[in-house]
Design a protein around this motif. Structure first.
Motif, PDB file in Angstrom:
ATOM      1  N   PRO B 692       0.796  -1.229   0.000  1.00 49.72           N
ATOM      2  CA  PRO B 692       0.000   0.000   0.000  1.00 49.72           C
ATOM      3  C   PRO B 692       0.831   1.283   0.000  1.00 49.72           C
ATOM      4  CG  PRO B 692      -0.853  -1.560   1.607  1.00 49.72           C
ATOM      5  CD  PRO B 692       0.414  -2.141   1.079  1.00 49.72           C
ATOM      6  N   TRP B 693       1.960   1.298   0.724  1.00 49.75           N
ATOM      7  CA  TRP B 693       2.714   2.556   0.784  1.00 49.75           C
ATOM      8  C   TRP B 693       3.303   2.918  -0.571  1.00 49.75           C
ATOM      9  CZ3 TRP B 693       5.383   0.069   5.514  1.00 49.75           C
ATOM     10  CH2 TRP B 693       4.550   0.222   6.637  1.00 49.75           C
ATOM     11  N   LEU B 694       3.582   1.917  -1.399  1.00 46.14           N
ATOM     12  CA  LEU B 694       4.117   2.208  -2.721  1.00 46.14           C
ATOM     13  C   LEU B 694       2.992   2.497  -3.706  1.00 46.14           C
ATOM     14  CD1 LEU B 694       6.982  -0.397  -2.773  1.00 46.14           C
ATOM     15  CD2 LEU B 694       7.145   2.049  -2.404  1.00 46.14           C
ATOM     16  N   GLU B 696       0.308   3.901  -2.960  1.00 46.77           N
ATOM     17  CA  GLU B 696      -0.128   5.272  -2.667  1.00 46.77           C
ATOM     18  C   GLU B 696       0.654   6.268  -3.532  1.00 46.77           C
ATOM     19  OE1 GLU B 696      -0.536   7.684   1.461  1.00 46.77           O
ATOM     20  OE2 GLU B 696       1.471   6.972   0.984  1.00 46.77           O
ATOM     21  N   LEU B 697       1.958   6.005  -3.731  1.00 47.32           N
ATOM     22  CA  LEU B 697       2.797   6.936  -4.483  1.00 47.32           C
ATOM     23  C   LEU B 697       2.496   6.875  -5.982  1.00 47.32           C
ATOM     24  CD1 LEU B 697       6.195   6.277  -2.698  1.00 47.32           C
ATOM     25  CD2 LEU B 697       4.647   8.188  -2.337  1.00 47.32           C
ATOM     26  N   VAL B 698       2.453   5.680  -6.536  1.00 44.04           N
ATOM     27  CA  VAL B 698       2.166   5.511  -7.967  1.00 44.04           C
ATOM     28  C   VAL B 698       1.055   4.480  -8.080  1.00 44.04           C
ATOM     29  CG1 VAL B 698       3.088   4.875 -10.219  1.00 44.04           C
ATOM     30  CG2 VAL B 698       4.546   6.054  -8.589  1.00 44.04           C
ATOM     31  N   PRO B 699      -0.189   4.932  -8.102  1.00 45.09           N
ATOM     32  CA  PRO B 699      -1.317   4.000  -7.995  1.00 45.09           C
ATOM     33  C   PRO B 699      -1.772   3.371  -9.308  1.00 45.09           C
ATOM     34  CG  PRO B 699      -2.117   6.250  -7.955  1.00 45.09           C
ATOM     35  CD  PRO B 699      -0.621   6.340  -8.031  1.00 45.09           C
TER      36      PRO B 699
END
Lengths: 280, 801, 404
Positions: B692-694, B696-699
């Motif tokens: 999820p944290w990645l 969030e950056l490039v969805p």
């Protein structure tokens, strides 16, 4: 309550050289991991470049803002790490009615969730717009960067500073400012000759070096006076005003009622004088 | 890399071409920034203004696929402006070697080209030899047939005007980069060239790298601190995977994989062991028999004897090109029964994804080994497909992640850093070692019951302990190698005694007679009687150059900068005293500093050797002898190109066969397409699109287009668009940016469309795969696909608009 | 009859307007319940850009000055000893008491952790204006409660407490005025820290002083309006003469405000003032309609003597103070391009709170001796320091409250 000491040079501070930041977002993810924050739901990029999420929030304590534009025909692809500035004399600490914020001796401004009543004055007061609220919860608390205080107590560096390969240095504030000025002196063509965060809000624990003008990168314009001094110049008058108003009104009342008292005494004297006359 | 990551800080100029270190190797920027702090210049050459370009002193835009023009222009610039390191070029390269008189080059074609087979006969490019069998040389570099003059003539066509009209680069930008980088030709300056897939993923990828190497040799940048030819490897352990021969054409240690016409060990060794007549040439590949036999002993143990050619006959013999693209082609024709994909996701990672996904359906069975469900593992239920129509039996084995197992990871700098096991694998996930161990044991058991030619499996030596989890230390020790019997070895003035079972201390003690075992000769020395040197974490750095000789272990023999004999002059004095890699101590008669590239005295000494020890002639090859597409790099257009080749009448690499589904029809596909990676996602996305944290950056899958292209097509930032090539079409969101600009192609402005290739239909964040669009055509030498340059069309809208 | 039956019959007899107020209050109560169950994020339009919204702007920053009549009139009547205004004191105290109680309700609704509201009594931060305001409001509400107890004791005939209350009456009035001065001004102090956020049209160091003066203007105006409406709709005595006196005082206070405001604008304000047309418009309305117009009107004796016009001038002042408080706490704090508007729940709650104020005022007026000048049930043989006025006995008229 804030522990205001005058010498902040031994506090820990960040030196963030935005000219060395590549916008990799390692800091953003490291912060999320260390603080176990949720990811935000995004659909596309929000803002310029690859920026995400759209704002800092209860789930995002630090964020890289992207600038992707052209200046004089040249491309500018620049980055700015938004985060809590851990001010030397924090506005949040001064306005919190229950003293839930504290400027620690080590440097970070920490929040004691147990005290918080949720009045959100800190959010109004912070000139950088840092404290965020847990709007997703029924009993919300304030959320913001902790300065990784628990890590610092163990002699480690904050998560973002540990992860960043190139832009963030962490150390004593005095040393960080010295280093920043040294970099400007050594490579004057590379840097804006001003530091952001050294004097803003009376001095913070996050010092920025940039190549671009502050407003182009998205830095807020913030007064150089410590924010609490604006409030204190009025609040310090409170005991005086209370005594003055109370005192003058009391005095006034005494005077205005005096006439009545005298009149009443005169009436009573008259009445007692009359009565015996009638009797006799 | 010839050098290593930390060494980047020593560079006076860093040329990042066909790579994007800020985004794909962000930690390297720590060292790049240090170089910049010390006055070094970062030069970024890329089709897009990337995060690397944002930090560069100069950025030059380059049209995808035109790197040879670009680098050729720099070679010409260096030659014309006398910026080369003359002593280095004369003494250490084959500049002075004379080429045979049959050698010719005409309109883009070298001599000895077979038009039918589309192949060259490299023997036609040989040096002219004298009576003694040594190549003839002209040390004055004047002979018109010497390499130097041939090279000068070849690259004289690469004028700045010509080059810029091919690459589309602005002339000022081009010259700024050329000037800054070629200034490192001075002996006291160091320039490093960083490259990655932008250079390799081309039908002339190998020649791209050749151009890089040539430029560096001319500037005297190989073997010195802050210099080198430095590939930024794309995965944390891909260096390890190539070191251990996971490519189809090599065995561990970069030995050649045997082909059907290498009928026995003797024939194999005769073919692949180079012979050198020059006594000053170390000719290190002359040790091929030692390394091959030691490898065979590792594989077959006591079963491998001199009598049976050390079980050479058990090795499979290749008949031709078994590259990824060829495998997919065969699979598509139904000629493969089964496929095992370990940490590999062909449905997303290879070119022409739609064809690959179709082809997977022709298998009888498929095994995938991965941490997550990948597009390959669920190809049978991908969107648009009815699982009932697919007969493939699919097995998905869960794999442990790198932190859940112990072992080494070899980085781009050849450092093999040992990692401890930090956590237990989740659920049923197992380490690759466990999986392969079980695989082998199962297959062996099946073979013991019968089968065609069981010995290659049943006779394997497999000594990795008796526990459930094989002992990775036993594997590492076998890779290093040990003695199979007591040995006495005389090494110069020393006499060394070894007992049976002792670890071999370094590869020069490996033997061709079966008395040594070594699973990979280049790692010989990594696990000795002193223990696991890869696990060392001593951070002392005596030279201050960042070599950290006691941190981990690198191959070969912990030499941090290879070809370092070229960092000193023939007398042994460093070219740059301020950055001494090695220096010859006259009194002690030994080298001080890094592990020298061989202990012999400097080249001028009668016992001395030439610095480029891996080549039979000991000299760096400005002129190559054995590549499939020519001794000099020559600019050709990519197969799908918007431009006519201005350099010659030969449009694209003549040694490459062009498959059917390619098209240079600009009326259908008017824009240049290129693919790349992002910081935030990893390869085919299996490892990152469920985090999820990645996400969030490039969805989402997106493409980058210029502001002008956006205006022309009426595309706004964030709009859904459809991109089409001859292979297929995909949808994505559009990111409109001024960092992409059209290319000036012979007067026309040709736009580009940039695509990350991380997305697919599996995982949490899904999207269309960039590789649906890319062509299944690749480098003449390596077959790496031309992911970086093709033609496409883009339109606003799509089914999901 | 059971208590429930009594209450039911009583309510049935109320005027429709009162019944309507009950509905609004009930709706507000339901909305409040929803807010407590689901939390602020779901039920309000508050977010990180607008942490303070309608409830702070109206229920705290506006409602507090609107309840300022109590201390203002208390000071005028008892300290300045303008005895003839005495009949207006009690209604003002009720307005004040109700107002401050409802401010507390509004605050509890707005706090993210209302169950921790007692924390300010245990964890102190004297540097915080909010701490100061919260202490003051707690103290002042207590004072108002004690002042309100007088009519309660009179109604139920509790003589001993009544005597006690009358003894401390003067100290309470002085305390009320002092405490009110502090917290009315401190509401302005709140915004001193928003130095880079609050627009220059309102941000200046005199903000606390301006808030204090405007509170007094609002207090006086509310009394004028409330007395006018009590007479018109609740059959209470016509206090025109008293209101004329108040209307004479009001322009002086308005002038004081205007002077202070102009001085602060031209001598103390930094930063651009006219860069945002929307804010300039709001400022113009606030100053012209809220200060200048009523000032000019009230300088005219005819206006002061005319019920309608006098009330209109007072309404304008009230509107001006409301707008000013919204300008400072909401509109002037909005960064360009951002806009906050309250959600449905926020609006229902605030309307419910306003309705509650009116409703409880009407009910208290009905059941307690708030307006009576010479209530028969009061035992005036107990010595007190008041002089009664000589307006004569006025029988309580029939009106909204039904029977006498």
């Amino acid at each position: 309550m804030s522990e205001i000491t005058n010498d902040f040079s031994k506090n820990k501070a960040f030196l963030i050289d935005m000219t060395k930041c590549t916008g990799c977002r390692g800091c953003q993810v490291a912060c999320k991991q260390w603080n176990q924050l949720d990811a935000e739901k995004t659909e596309f990029f929000t803002g310029e470049g690859y920026q995400n999420p759209p704002l800092m929030s209860e789930h995002t304590f630090t964020r890289i803002k992207f600038r992707d534009y052209q200046k004089n025909g040249q491309n500018e692809f620049a980055f700015y790490k938004e985060m809590c500035m851990h001010c030397n004399d924090p506005a949040c600490a001064s306005v919190c009615p229950v003293g839930a914020f504290k400027k620690t001796a080590e440097g970070p401004v920490v929040y004691d969730a147990k005290r918080c009543i949720g009045c959100r004055f800190c959010m109004v007061a912070c000139p950088f717009g840092v404290p965020k609220y847990e709007w997703s919860k029924a009993l919300p608390l304030v959320r913001k960067c902790t300065g990784c205080y628990s890590r610092i107590k163990e002699g480690q560096k904050p998560a973002c500073a540990t992860t960043c390969p190139s832009a963030i240095t962490y150390g004593n504030r005095g040393d960080m400012i010295k280093e920043a000025n040294k970099r400007i002196a050594t490579r004057p063509e590379k840097y804006l000759k001003k530091l952001y965060g050294a004097e803003e809000a009376g001095g913070t624990s996050v010092i920025y070096l940039t190549a671009l003008p502050f407003d182009e990168l998205g830095f807020k314009h913030v007064t150089k006076r410590p924010l609490p001094s604006y409030t204190w110049q009025a609040l310090r008058l409170v005991p005086g005003i209370f005594l003055t108003v109370g005192g003058s009104l009391s005095l006034l009342s005494w005077f205005t009622h005096r006439k009545d008292r005298l009149k009443k005494e005169a009436e009573q004297r008259d009445a007692s004088e009359k009565a015996p006359k009638e009797e006799s | 890399m010839t050098n290593h990551w930390i060494d980047l800080k020593n560079a006076d100029a860093i040329l990042a071409i066909g790579c994007n270190p800020a985004e794909n190797h962000p930690i390297s920027f720590k060292w790049i920034e240090q170089a910049i702090d010390n006055g070094g210049k970062l030069l970024a050459v890329d089709p897009r203004f990337t995060r690397t370009a944002s930090k560069a002193d100069h950025y030059a835009q380059i049209r995808p696929g035109t790197d040879i023009a670009y680098l050729g222009g720099m070679i010409n610039y260096a030659l014309q402006n006398n910026l080369t390191h003359k002593e280095y070029v004369a003494e250490y390269t084959n500049a002075s070697f004379i080429v045979n008189d049959k050698f010719a080059f005409e309109e883009g074609i070298f001599c000895a080209f077979d038009d039918q087979e589309k192949s060259y006969d490299p023997k036609a490019w040989a040096y002219e030899v004298d009576g003694a069998g040594l190549p003839r040389r002209d040390k004055s570099l004047q002979d018109p047939r010497c390499v130097y003059q041939q090279m000068k003539k070849h690259f004289s066509r690469y004028t700045v005007e010509m080059v810029c009209s091919i690459t589309g680069t602005n002339k000022e930008d081009y010259l700024a980069v050329a000037k800054a980088f070629c200034a490192t030709g001075r002996p006291d300056k160091a320039g490093t060239i960083l490259y990655a897939m932008g250079i390799t993923q081309s039908t002339h990828g190998t020649q791209n790298v050749r151009a890089v190497a040539m430029l560096q040799m001319l500037l005297g940048n190989i073997g010195i601190a802050g210099g080198g030819v430095n590939a930024l490897r794309g995965e944390s352990n891909v260096q390890g995977s190539t070191d251990y021969g996971l490519l189809f054409h090599i065995l561990p240690g970069y030995l050649k994989s045997p082909e059907y016409d290498n009928v026995d060990l003797k024939a194999y060794l005769d073919k692949y062991t180079p012979k050198a007549k020059d006594p000053k040439s170390a000719n290190w590949w002359g040790n091929t028999p030692k390394y091959t036999v030691s490898l065979l002993k590792a594989w077959y143990g006591d079963n491998a004897t001199a009598e049976n050619g050390f079980c050479y006959d058990y090795l499979p013999k290749r008949s031709g090109n078994y590259s990824f693209m060829k495998m997919m082609e065969k699979m598509g024709k139904g000629e493969l029964q089964g496929l095992v994909c370990m940490g590999q996701n062909p449905a997303v990672g290879g070119p022409d994804s739609l064809a690959t996904r179709e082809a997977l359906g022709k298998l009888d069975w498929l095994v995938t080994v991965d941490l997550w469900e990948t597009e390959t593992s669920i190809f049978w239920k991908r969107p648009g497909v009815n699982p009932k129509d697919i007969k493939t039996e699919v097995f998905m084995l869960p794999a442990a992640s790198s932190v859940e197992k112990e072992g080494s990871i070899s980085n781009s700098g050849r450092w093999a850093q040992w990692r401890y096991k930090a956590a237990e694998p989740v659920g049923d996930a197992k380490s690759d070692l466990w999986i392969i161990d079980k695989f082998f044991k199962g297959v062996k058991k099946a073979y013991e019951k019968g089968g065609a030619f069981p010995e290659p499996i049943t006779k394997l030596a497999w000594n990795y302990g008796n526990h459930e989890e094989p002992d990775v230390h036993l594997v590492a020790k076998e890779i290093n190698g040990y003695f199979t019997k007591d040995m006495t070895i005389v090494d110069g003035p020393k006499t060394l005694e070894f007992k049976k079972g002792d670890q071999v201390p370094m590869f020069k003690y490996l033997q061709a007679d079966g008395s040594t075992v070594s699973g990979n000769w280049i790692y010989c020395g990594s696990y000795t009687k002193d223990g696991n040197l890869m696990a060392r974490r001593d951070s002392t750095d005596p030279t201050g150059l960042g070599m950290f000789p006691k941190w981990s272990w690198c191959w070969p023999v912990n030499r941090r900068i290879i070809y370092n004999r070229a960092s000193v002059n023939p007398e042994g004095t460093p070219f740059n005293a301020k950055r001494t890699v090695i220096a010859w101590d006259l009194l002690e008669k030994k080298w001080k500093g890094d592990v020298p590239d061989g202990p012999w005295p400097p080249a001028a000494d009668k016992e001395g050797k030439h610095p480029f020890i891996m080549l039979p002639e000991g000299h760096g090859r400005l002129y190559a002898l054995d590549l499939k597409d020519g001794p000099f790099p020559e600019h050709y257009e990519p197969i799908e190109s918007p431009a006519k080749n201005l350099m010659s009448k030969t449009q694209s690499n003549p040694a490459v066969k062009i498959p059917a589904n390619m098209s240079s029809d600009m009326s259908k596909y008017p824009f240049i397409g290129t693919t790349y990676r992002m910081t935030e996602h990893w390869q085919a996305g299996a490892m990152t699109r469920s985090l999820p944290w990645l996400v969030e950056l490039v969805p989402t899958m997106f493409v980058e287009i210029s502001e002008t292209l956006a205006r022309t097509k009426g595309i706004g930032n964030g709009d859904q668009v459809r991109i089409t090539t001859e292979r297929g079409s995909i949808e994505a969101k559009a990111l409109v940016t001024s960092r992409l600009k059209p290319f000036n192609v012979q007067g026309n402005m040709v736009e580009q469309v940039g695509l990350p290739w991380h997305f697919g239909y599996a995982g949490v964040a899904t999207g269309d795969s960039g590789n649906v669009l890319t062509p299944s055509v690749g480098c003449a030498n390596t077959s790496i696909p031309e992911f970086k340059a093709f033609l496409c069309n883009i339109e606003k809208g799509g089914k999901r608009a | 009859m059971t208590a429930a039956k009594i209450i039911y019959n009583e309510v049935k007899g109320y005027h429709n307007f009162v019944k309507f107020l009950i509905v609004l209050v009930a709706a507000g109560a339901v909305a409040s319940l929803v807010r407590f169950v689901f939390g602020l994020g779901v039920t309000t339009n508050l977010n990180d850009t607008f942490p303070w919204g309608l409830w702070i702007s109206f229920d705290v920053v506006t409602a507090v000055p609107l309840a300022a009549g109590a201390f203002t009139l208390g000071a005028i009547v008892h300290c300045f000893h303008i005895k003839k205004l005495e009949p207006l004191v009690r209604p003002a105290i009720v307005t004040g008491f109700l107002g401050y109680s409802l401010v507390s309700v509004g605050l509890l609704l707005d706090l993210g952790q209302p169950q921790r509201c007692w924390h300010t009594m245990v964890y102190w931060n004297p540097h915080s204006p909010m701490f100061e305001v919260s202490m003051c409001i707690m103290a002042y509400t207590t004072v108002l409660f004690l002042e309100f107890l007088s009519p309660v004791c009179e109604k139920f005939g509790y003589h001993v407490p009544l005597r006690l209350l009358r003894t401390i009456e003067m100290p309470l009035v002085v305390a009320a005025a002092s405490i009110s001065t502090l917290h009315q001004s401190s509401l302005g102090t709140f915004f001193l820290i928003a130095v880079d956020k609050l627009h220059s049209l309102w941000y200046n160091p005199l903000l606390p002083l301006l808030f204090w003066i405007s509170a007094m203007c609002a207090g006086i105006s509310i009394i004028i309006v409330e007395a006018t409406m009590s007479h018109k709709w609740m059959g209470q005595p016509d206090e025109s003469e008293l209101l004329e006196t108040l209307a004479k005082i009001l322009p002086y206070v308005l002038t004081l405000y205007l002077t202070a405001k102009l001085f602060s604008l031209f001598a103390l304000t930094e930063g651009p003032m006219f860069d945002r047309p929307g804010l300039v418009a709001l400022f113009a309305v606030e100053m012209i309609a809220g200060v200048l117009a009523p000032l000019v009107m009230l300088m005219n004796g005819n206006v002061r003597e005319h019920n309608r016009l006098r009330a209109t001038a007072a309404w304008l002042v009230i509107a001006g103070v409301i707008l000013n408080r919204f300008n400072v706490s909401m509109f002037g704090m909005e960064a360009p391009g951002t806009l906050y508007y309250p959600s449905f729940i926020e609006s229902v709650v605030t309307i419910g709170i306003i309705a509650a104020h009116v409703l409880f005022f009407v009910l208290i007026a009905k059941y307690f001796p708030i307006f009576e000048h010479h209530p028969e049930t009061v035992d005036y043989s107990i010595p007190d320091s008041f002089h009664k006025t000589d307006k004569g006995h006025a029988a309580p008229a029939k009106g909204l409250a039904g029977e006498a």
